[in-house]
Scaffold this motif. Structure first.
Motif, PDB file in Angstrom:
ATOM      1  N   MET A   1      41.861 -32.630   4.582  1.00 19.01           N
ATOM      2  CA  MET A   1      42.151 -31.343   5.515  1.00 19.01           C
ATOM      3  C   MET A   1      41.162 -29.746   4.845  1.00 19.01           C
ATOM      4  O   MET A   1      41.536 -28.765   4.983  1.00 19.01           O
ATOM      5  N   THR A   2      39.950 -29.725   3.713  1.00 21.93           N
ATOM      6  CA  THR A   2      39.695 -29.009   3.324  1.00 21.93           C
ATOM      7  C   THR A   2      37.896 -28.912   4.086  1.00 21.93           C
ATOM      8  O   THR A   2      37.972 -27.383   3.807  1.00 21.93           O
ATOM      9  N   ASP A   3      37.949 -29.770   4.674  1.00 22.31           N
ATOM     10  CA  ASP A   3      36.639 -29.202   5.049  1.00 22.31           C
ATOM     11  C   ASP A   3      36.906 -28.904   6.949  1.00 22.31           C
ATOM     12  O   ASP A   3      38.270 -28.431   6.784  1.00 22.31           O
ATOM     13  N   THR A   4      35.853 -28.280   7.101  1.00 21.03           N
ATOM     14  CA  THR A   4      36.174 -27.282   8.587  1.00 21.03           C
ATOM     15  C   THR A   4      35.919 -28.812   9.499  1.00 21.03           C
ATOM     16  O   THR A   4      35.142 -29.833   8.491  1.00 21.03           O
ATOM     17  N   PRO A   5      35.785 -28.668  10.492  1.00 26.60           N
ATOM     18  CA  PRO A   5      36.174 -29.361  11.538  1.00 26.60           C
ATOM     19  C   PRO A   5      34.195 -29.534  11.388  1.00 26.60           C
ATOM     20  O   PRO A   5      33.838 -30.947  11.792  1.00 26.60           O
ATOM     21  N   LEU A   6      33.334 -28.754  11.181  1.00 24.77           N
ATOM     22  CA  LEU A   6      31.400 -28.579  11.384  1.00 24.77           C
ATOM     23  C   LEU A   6      31.266 -29.775  10.136  1.00 24.77           C
ATOM     24  O   LEU A   6      30.491 -30.892  10.291  1.00 24.77           O
ATOM     25  N   GLU A   7      32.200 -29.017   8.933  1.00 22.30           N
ATOM     26  CA  GLU A   7      31.247 -30.118   7.736  1.00 22.30           C
ATOM     27  C   GLU A   7      31.913 -31.592   8.213  1.00 22.30           C
ATOM     28  O   GLU A   7      30.994 -32.868   7.420  1.00 22.30           O
ATOM     29  N   TYR A   8      33.742 -31.739   8.652  1.00 26.94           N
ATOM     30  CA  TYR A   8      33.893 -32.606   8.426  1.00 26.94           C
ATOM     31  C   TYR A   8      33.281 -34.422   9.586  1.00 26.94           C
ATOM     32  O   TYR A   8      32.893 -34.648   9.348  1.00 26.94           O
ATOM     33  N   LEU A   9      32.732 -33.594  10.717  1.00 26.14           N
ATOM     34  CA  LEU A   9      31.987 -34.334  11.687  1.00 26.14           C
ATOM     35  C   LEU A   9      30.296 -34.842  10.715  1.00 26.14           C
ATOM     36  O   LEU A   9      30.054 -35.932  11.522  1.00 26.14           O
ATOM     37  N   LYS A  10      30.218 -34.060  10.491  1.00 27.02           N
ATOM     38  CA  LYS A  10      28.806 -33.989   9.633  1.00 27.02           C
ATOM     39  C   LYS A  10      28.744 -35.452   8.732  1.00 27.02           C
ATOM     40  O   LYS A  10      28.241 -35.849   9.269  1.00 27.02           O
ATOM     41  N   PHE A  11      30.113 -35.076   8.285  1.00 28.87           N
ATOM     42  CA  PHE A  11      30.170 -35.668   7.441  1.00 28.87           C
ATOM     43  C   PHE A  11      30.251 -37.518   7.805  1.00 28.87           C
ATOM     44  O   PHE A  11      29.662 -38.480   7.726  1.00 28.87           O
ATOM     45  N   VAL A  12      31.042 -37.716   8.767  1.00 22.91           N
ATOM     46  CA  VAL A  12      31.562 -38.509   9.891  1.00 22.91           C
ATOM     47  C   VAL A  12      29.838 -39.364  10.032  1.00 22.91           C
ATOM     48  O   VAL A  12      29.676 -40.752  10.273  1.00 22.91           O
ATOM     49  N   GLY A  13      29.330 -38.258  10.791  1.00 21.82           N
ATOM     50  CA  GLY A  13      28.308 -38.491  11.986  1.00 21.82           C
ATOM     51  C   GLY A  13      26.765 -39.802  10.945  1.00 21.82           C
ATOM     52  O   GLY A  13      26.792 -40.040  10.981  1.00 21.82           O
ATOM     53  N   GLU A  14      26.797 -38.560   9.338  1.00 27.18           N
ATOM     54  CA  GLU A  14      25.800 -39.430   8.184  1.00 27.18           C
ATOM     55  C   GLU A  14      26.167 -40.592   8.103  1.00 27.18           C
ATOM     56  O   GLU A  14      25.664 -41.137   7.862  1.00 27.18           O
ATOM     57  N   ALA A  15      27.863 -41.012   7.983  1.00 31.03           N
ATOM     58  CA  ALA A  15      28.609 -42.327   7.447  1.00 31.03           C
ATOM     59  C   ALA A  15      28.020 -42.888   8.792  1.00 31.03           C
ATOM     60  O   ALA A  15      28.121 -44.391   8.226  1.00 31.03           O
ATOM     61  N   LYS A  16      27.885 -43.038  10.122  1.00 28.10           N
ATOM     62  CA  LYS A  16      27.917 -43.230  10.867  1.00 28.10           C
ATOM     63  C   LYS A  16      26.091 -43.568  10.941  1.00 28.10           C
ATOM     64  O   LYS A  16      25.844 -44.324  11.987  1.00 28.10           O
ATOM     65  N   GLY A  17      24.674 -43.166   9.804  1.00 26.24           N
ATOM     66  CA  GLY A  17      23.841 -43.624  10.398  1.00 26.24           C
ATOM     67  C   GLY A  17      22.890 -42.302  11.148  1.00 26.24           C
ATOM     68  O   GLY A  17      22.081 -42.336  11.188  1.00 26.24           O
ATOM     69  N   LEU A  18      23.720 -41.431  11.558  1.00 24.36           N
ATOM     70  CA  LEU A  18      22.709 -40.275  12.489  1.00 24.36           C
ATOM     71  C   LEU A  18      21.980 -39.596  11.512  1.00 24.36           C
ATOM     72  O   LEU A  18      22.911 -39.067   9.643  1.00 24.36           O
ATOM     73  N   GLY A  19      21.101 -38.222  11.789  1.00 27.55           N
ATOM     74  CA  GLY A  19      20.591 -37.658  10.716  1.00 27.55           C
ATOM     75  C   GLY A  19      19.688 -36.714  11.487  1.00 27.55           C
ATOM     76  O   GLY A  19      19.170 -36.868  13.123  1.00 27.55           O
ATOM     77  N   GLY A  20      19.344 -36.008  10.868  1.00 24.84           N
ATOM     78  CA  GLY A  20      18.577 -34.627  11.207  1.00 24.84           C
ATOM     79  C   GLY A  20      18.501 -33.959  12.806  1.00 24.84           C
ATOM     80  O   GLY A  20      20.251 -33.714  12.730  1.00 24.84           O
ATOM     81  N   SER A  21      17.732 -33.871  13.816  1.00 24.58           N
ATOM     82  CA  SER A  21      17.985 -32.986  14.871  1.00 24.58           C
ATOM     83  C   SER A  21      19.054 -34.341  15.776  1.00 24.58           C
ATOM     84  O   SER A  21      20.266 -33.198  16.935  1.00 24.58           O
ATOM     85  N   GLU A  22      19.078 -35.545  15.156  1.00 27.13           N
ATOM     86  CA  GLU A  22      20.210 -36.004  16.447  1.00 27.13           C
ATOM     87  C   GLU A  22      21.117 -35.909  15.981  1.00 27.13           C
ATOM     88  O   GLU A  22      22.322 -35.692  17.102  1.00 27.13           O
ATOM     89  N   LEU A  23      22.038 -35.697  14.499  1.00 24.82           N
ATOM     90  CA  LEU A  23      23.334 -35.592  14.410  1.00 24.82           C
ATOM     91  C   LEU A  23      23.136 -34.214  14.506  1.00 24.82           C
ATOM     92  O   LEU A  23      24.993 -34.216  15.528  1.00 24.82           O
ATOM     93  N   LYS A  24      22.695 -33.438  14.508  1.00 21.66           N
ATOM     94  CA  LYS A  24      23.047 -31.902  15.635  1.00 21.66           C
ATOM     95  C   LYS A  24      23.465 -31.372  16.987  1.00 21.66           C
ATOM     96  O   LYS A  24      24.173 -31.305  17.032  1.00 21.66           O
ATOM     97  N   GLU A  25      22.359 -32.710  17.362  1.00 22.31           N
ATOM     98  CA  GLU A  25      22.674 -32.887  18.713  1.00 22.31           C
ATOM     99  C   GLU A  25      23.413 -32.968  19.032  1.00 22.31           C
ATOM    100  O   GLU A  25      24.944 -32.771  20.083  1.00 22.31           O
ATOM    101  N   GLN A  26      24.527 -34.589  18.512  1.00 20.64           N
ATOM    102  CA  GLN A  26      25.287 -35.148  19.182  1.00 20.64           C
ATOM    103  C   GLN A  26      26.771 -34.465  18.310  1.00 20.64           C
ATOM    104  O   GLN A  26      27.691 -34.433  19.180  1.00 20.64           O
ATOM    105  N   ILE A  27      26.515 -33.649  16.838  1.00 21.98           N
ATOM    106  CA  ILE A  27      27.683 -32.764  16.914  1.00 21.98           C
ATOM    107  C   ILE A  27      27.958 -31.862  17.739  1.00 21.98           C
ATOM    108  O   ILE A  27      29.302 -31.297  18.139  1.00 21.98           O
ATOM    109  N   ASP A  28      26.866 -30.856  18.550  1.00 22.32           N
ATOM    110  CA  ASP A  28      27.032 -29.789  19.435  1.00 22.32           C
ATOM    111  C   ASP A  28      27.819 -30.896  20.984  1.00 22.32           C
ATOM    112  O   ASP A  28      28.715 -30.030  21.538  1.00 22.32           O
ATOM    113  N   LYS A  29      27.362 -31.728  21.234  1.00 13.23           N
ATOM    114  CA  LYS A  29      27.905 -32.897  22.327  1.00 13.23           C
ATOM    115  C   LYS A  29      29.337 -32.789  22.129  1.00 13.23           C
ATOM    116  O   LYS A  29      30.110 -32.133  23.370  1.00 13.23           O
ATOM    117  N   VAL A  30      29.766 -33.128  21.072  1.00 15.65           N
ATOM    118  CA  VAL A  30      31.208 -33.277  20.942  1.00 15.65           C
ATOM    119  C   VAL A  30      32.381 -32.639  20.984  1.00 15.65           C
ATOM    120  O   VAL A  30      33.505 -32.308  21.138  1.00 15.65           O
TER     121      VAL A  30
END
Lengths: 287, 324
Positions: free
Chosen positions: B87-116
């Motif tokens: 609850m304390t995260d913003t959606p952007l921070e939250y998605l960043k955490f989940v993305g990193e935990a799923k093994g994404l990083g760098g520009s790929e992570l950014k692209e994926q987050i923008d897409k979803v």
């Protein structure tokens, strides 16, 4: 693991508990320095840390109570289970984040001996040796806090149990002078401890046979020792209470000895409780 | 893609999931249908590795969820019943955490987050704390989280519960859209929802899989007869005479309402139109007018009730048998 670590750190900086933790630790060590180093003009910084260690009773549970209990309450643990990361990575990530949070006030404390050394002779080696030991002892207490938090979804409960256990640990040496040192007293106390151990095993593994087996074997062992040579058990309970005390071992550092066995003991406690936390997290999938 | 084999889950003496087996292919939308407490959530939790099974196994793309959890979980995005949000995260921070935990990083992570973020339409709230978002937006953030890492299978547990009608339609559209690129499995206790968006339906009742087919086939499966409802100005006796001459009529009820009479006619003929034609001709022969004729086809709702009640009554007879 890195993702969990980064996320935890970010959450801690949004959380009041973190600031309370840091502020209370600095305040207590600060009061200690005023009393010992400035007013009493003692040049040993170790005494300050010995005085300051009492505050762990309050601040460690404050810091660790939410670490896993909150996940469970908000159901975010389901996210952690469904992500491609293991329970050990989750626990390690969270634990390292806690250590980093703990290091922030401690790194400020590291300046104190340097400041005092400008005004007189300070034994820097023992001062920094005991700061290191202070860090390791705090880390051991934090690992206990993490484990307690993993057992419940109620933060208040986690904090309460944490305070009780750390307080008991703090005073256990003093209490040990009053407990029975007779052989039969030790047997009864040991059997009670074995019962507690059996309950924990049963809670974590949900395996009745394992719990009964371990408790039965240990209990039988104690009874056999008692029947064969009861003198061996005399004074066992107070000795165990002294040995288990994390705070008692810190006194060696205060007296200017860098006690490697104490460090090894602290590290063992850390590994043991982190292992239990991982098991506790894993276990929740099996209930 | 997913194969569930003899899955059983017991809580003490209570059997929550009872020997369930099914296979799920790539690129369809699957619906788990069942009343509350049927075991839908339990099955989904086991499939995603959140819960252990008492017996049986789950293979995701060939990986066993219990033996090789990390590889298997990489193929799945899961949204539990209650979105697991910090609850304390913003959606952007939250998605960043989940993305990193799923093994994404760098520009790929950014692209994926923008897409979803674009897919789930949360662009305008992405910097607000999640605790301040409405339930619909929280649900979207939850779905966005499941989409990260472009998993082959997306599992959504009751994604439309507690949303307002407009949000429900939007989420349904989103699920349909996702069905083009991913295999989507979602659970619901709302029949019309499942009928509207699923290619395949799994009906679960009391922890058992009672049906698994396309919605259209399930309707055909049904043994219950179809119904024809007529309104006429003929009287009770005249209607009885006409209907007596027509085959394949199983049962009928007649109710006179003032000058008109309503009749409900049940038939087991495969072609309902054939029966309605005969009814029409029969009335014409007697020179009586049919004012209204309506066909009531059995829909998924009837199948659902019949299948779930069938398993109830089976159980009742079983337990009676034990008593005796």
């Amino acid at each position: 693991m890195i993702a969990v670590l980064k996320h935890e750190l970010k959450t801690y900086f949004h959380s009041l508990a973190t600031y309370v933790f840091g502020a209370l630790l600095l305040a207590f060590v600060g009061i200690g320095s005023v009393l010992y180093n400035i007013q009493a003009a003692v040049s040993n910084f170790e005494f300050v840390l010995s005085f300051g260690s009492l505050i762990f009773v309050i601040i460690v549970p404050i810091l660790t109570m939410r670490v896993l209990a909150e996940e469970r309450k908000q159901k975010t643990d389901q996210l952690l289970y469904s992500l491609p990361i293991t329970a050990s990575q989750v626990i390690l990530g969270k634990y390292i984040a806690l250590l980093l949070i703990y290091l922030i006030p401690l790194s400020l404390i590291c300046f104190y001996p340097l400041i005092f050394s400008r005004f007189g002779e300070v034994y820097l080696l023992t001062a920094y040796g005991s700061i290191l030991a202070f860090f390791v002892m705090g880390s051991a207490l934090i690992s206990i806090g993490v484990f307690i938090s993993s057992l419940t979804e109620n933060q208040g409960f986690a904090a309460g149990i944490g305070i009780a256990i750390i307080l008991f640990n703090y005073y256990s040496v003093r209490i040990s002078e009053y407990v029975s040192s007779t052989a039969i007293g030790s047997v009864i106390a040991m059997l009670l401890l074995i019962l507690v151990l059996g309950t924990i095993i049963r809670y974590l593994t949900k395996n009745n046979y394992l719990a009964y087996g371990v408790s039965g074997l240990l209990g039988a062992g104690i009874l056999i020792v008692y029947l064969v040579d009861s003198t061996k058990l005399e004074g066992l309970l107070p000795a165990i209470m002294r040995k288990l005390s994390l705070f008692e071992r810190f006194n060696a550092f205060v007296n200017g000895v860098f006690d490697m066995t104490a460090i090894v003991y602290y590290l063992t406690v850390i590994v043991f409780f982190l292992f239990l936390s991982v098991q506790s997290l894993e276990k929740r999938r099996y209930n | 893609m997913i194969s569930v084999e003899h899955l059983t889950k017991c809580y003490g003496d209570i059997v929550a999931v009872d020997d369930v087996s099914f296979k799920i292919d790539e690129g369809h939308v699957y619906g788990f249908l069942g009343p509350n407490g049927a075991g839908k959530t339990t099955i989904m939790n086991i499939m995603t590795g959140c819960l252990s099974a008492t017996e049986g196994r789950v293979l995701i793309g060939g990986y066993d969820i219990f033996e090789e959890p990390c590889q298997a979980k990489k193929l799945i995005g899961y949204l539990p019943e209650q979105p697991p949000l910090y609850m304390t995260d913003t959606p952007l921070e939250y998605l960043k955490f989940v993305g990193e935990a799923k093994g994404l990083g760098g520009s790929e992570l950014k692209e994926q987050i923008d897409k979803v973020i674009e897919q789930t339409k949360i662009e305008n709230v992405k910097n607000r704390p999640i605790s301040s978002l409405s339930k619909g937006y929280k649900q979207r953030v939850g779905i966005a989280q499941a989409l990260l890492g472009n998993p082959k299978v997306i599992i959504l547990d009751e994604p439309t519960v507690g949303l307002d009608p407009i949000q429900i339609v939007e989420i349904r559209d989103l699920i349909k859209e996702l069905g083009r690129e991913h295999t989507v499995i979602f659970s619901s206790h709302i029949l019309s929802e499942v009928q509207a968006i699923c290619d395949q339906v799994l009906i679960i009742s009391k922890g058992k899989l009672v049906a698994f087919d396309q919605p259209e086939n399930l309707e055909k499966l049904l043994l219950a007869p179809n119904e024809i409802i007529i309104t006429t100005d003929a009287r009770d006796k005249e209607i009885r005479d006409i209907l007596a001459k027509i085959n394949h009529i199983v049962d009928f009820t007649i109710k006179e309402e003032g000058a008109y009479t309503k009749a409900q006619i049940k038939t087991d003929h495969k072609d309902v139109y054939e029966v309605s034609r005969q009814i029409f001709l029969g009335f014409a022969e007697k020179n009586k007018t049919l004012l209204e004729m309506a066909l009531k086809k059995t829909d998924l709702e009837d199948i659902f009730i019949e299948l779930t009640e069938k398993s109830n009554s089976n159980e009742a007879t079983e337990s009676e048998g034990i008593k005796q």
